[in-house]
Motif scaffolding. Structure first.
Motif, PDB file in Angstrom:
ATOM      1  N   TRP A 212     114.038 -66.020  33.719  1.00  0.00           N
ATOM      2  CA  TRP A 212     114.564 -64.867  34.432  1.00  0.00           C
ATOM      3  C   TRP A 212     114.050 -63.536  33.915  1.00  0.00           C
ATOM      4  O   TRP A 212     114.389 -62.478  34.470  1.00  0.00           O
ATOM      5  N   ARG A 232     117.337 -59.563  32.081  1.00  0.00           N
ATOM      6  CA  ARG A 232     118.443 -59.972  32.952  1.00  0.00           C
ATOM      7  C   ARG A 232     119.753 -59.347  32.475  1.00  0.00           C
ATOM      8  O   ARG A 232     120.165 -59.553  31.332  1.00  0.00           O
ATOM      9  N   ALA A 238     118.810 -56.992  37.538  1.00  0.00           N
ATOM     10  CA  ALA A 238     117.738 -56.943  36.532  1.00  0.00           C
ATOM     11  C   ALA A 238     117.615 -55.525  36.006  1.00  0.00           C
ATOM     12  O   ALA A 238     117.972 -54.557  36.685  1.00  0.00           O
TER      13      ALA A 238
END
Length: 318
Positions: A212, A232, A238
């Motif tokens: 991620w 993240r 984000a």
């Protein structure tokens, strides 16, 4: 008249003493820089290292393009490429522009093999320059540029080959260093800021989630000049962090490219929002964010790094 005179001079036979002088310098330079076979004490020849260098900085490219850049015989180059493919250092994929050819790129194993040699070359160059006083280093560098310009008129046109690559070992320390140096020099921020960046970087390394999160390093002509990271914050959010670009690389659109990579990655991962925190005096970065649709949602005055500043939170719906 000047052009005619230059042509006439170029047609004159070369003085044998000048030939001897150039050959003597070649022997001196190759011995001092360790360029004789093998290259810098490695198991590779200079030509093999040049092949790895080109693929590290200009890939993907075809074997034909590689041969033209290095002025290598096709058969000789083919043997080198085959050996590196067998070693797992080069991968071949169909060229998107010519079905008859294949594009060559370094594999992660190839980069791992090449990077120590590149670092050793940098260290060797630094070792040669270190004994010289600063003004003598400047004189030497100017003389080298003059030699290159005389032997290759196109050499005066500086190469500006820019690439964005994944983060590798040693890059995160460089990110901290660049933030400390640039913000101290350009804004007068004290060491508190470098300490903050070091803490952020340490946390990102310890808690990195490769699925991620991602980072990019920008290189210009093989040298690191910039960075950016996506981390993240939640399943849907984000954060863009540590966007920086060295002064030598500004004005080439690299800051925008780094930001765009972050946005593309975040969208591909299904994040719904990207956020970032910056300071009001960072006008160039703020312009990049605004051009991409980021919106300033909160600002707050604070005293940090030895200065009165205005911190800003920006958001972008993805």
């Amino acid at each position: 008249m000047q052009a005619a005179a230059s042509t006439a001079d170029a047609s004159r036979p070369v003085d044998p003493s000048q030939v001897r002088a150039l050959r003597a310098f070649n022997r001196f330079y190759t011995q001092r820089t360790g360029l004789l076979d093998p290259y810098l004490g490695s198991a590779f020849s200079l030509t093999e290292v040049r092949v790895l260098y080109e693929l590290a900085h200009h890939a993907p490219c075809t074997a034909s393009e590689l041969g033209r850049r290095l002025l290598l015989d096709a058969g000789y180059l083919s043997r080198i490429v085959r050996r590196f493919i067998d070693a797992g250092w080069i991968t071949r994929t169909p060229s998107p522009t010519d079905a008859r050819q294949h594009a060559l790129s370094l594999t992660p194993e190839g980069r791992a093999a090449f990077e120590p040699m590149q670092q050793r070359s940098r260290e060797e160059a630094a070792r040669l320059l270190a004994p010289l006083a600063p003004e003598r280093r400047d004189t030497l560098v100017a003389a080298l540029a003059r030699v290159q310009a005389l032997l290759d008129p196109d050499a005066g046109k500086p190469s500006r080959t820019a690439v964005l690559r994944d983060v590798r070992a040693g890059d995160m320390g460089w990110v901290v260093q660049q933030h400390g140096e640039i913000y101290a020099r350009e804004y007068g921020w004290n060491s508190e800021f470098e300490a903050l960046v070091a803490e952020i970087v340490a946390g990102m390394i310890r808690q990195h989630d490769p699925v991620w999160e991602r980072g990019w390093i920008a290189e210009l002509d093989g040298e690191r000049v910039g960075s950016v990271f996506v981390v993240r914050k939640s399943e849907t959010e984000a954060q863009l962090r540590l966007l920086i670009l060295s002064p030598a690389a500004r004005g080439l659109g690299l800051g925008a490219r780094l930001t765009d990579e972050c946005l593309a990655f975040a969208r591909a991962k299904g994040y719904r929002k990207m956020v970032l925190w910056t300071n009001g005096i960072l006008t160039a970065a703020r312009a990049i964010y605004a051009q991409r649709g980021f919106v300033l949602v909160h600002s707050e005055a604070h005293h940090s790094y030895g200065h009165d500043l205005v911190g800003e939170t920006w958001e972008l719906a993805l």
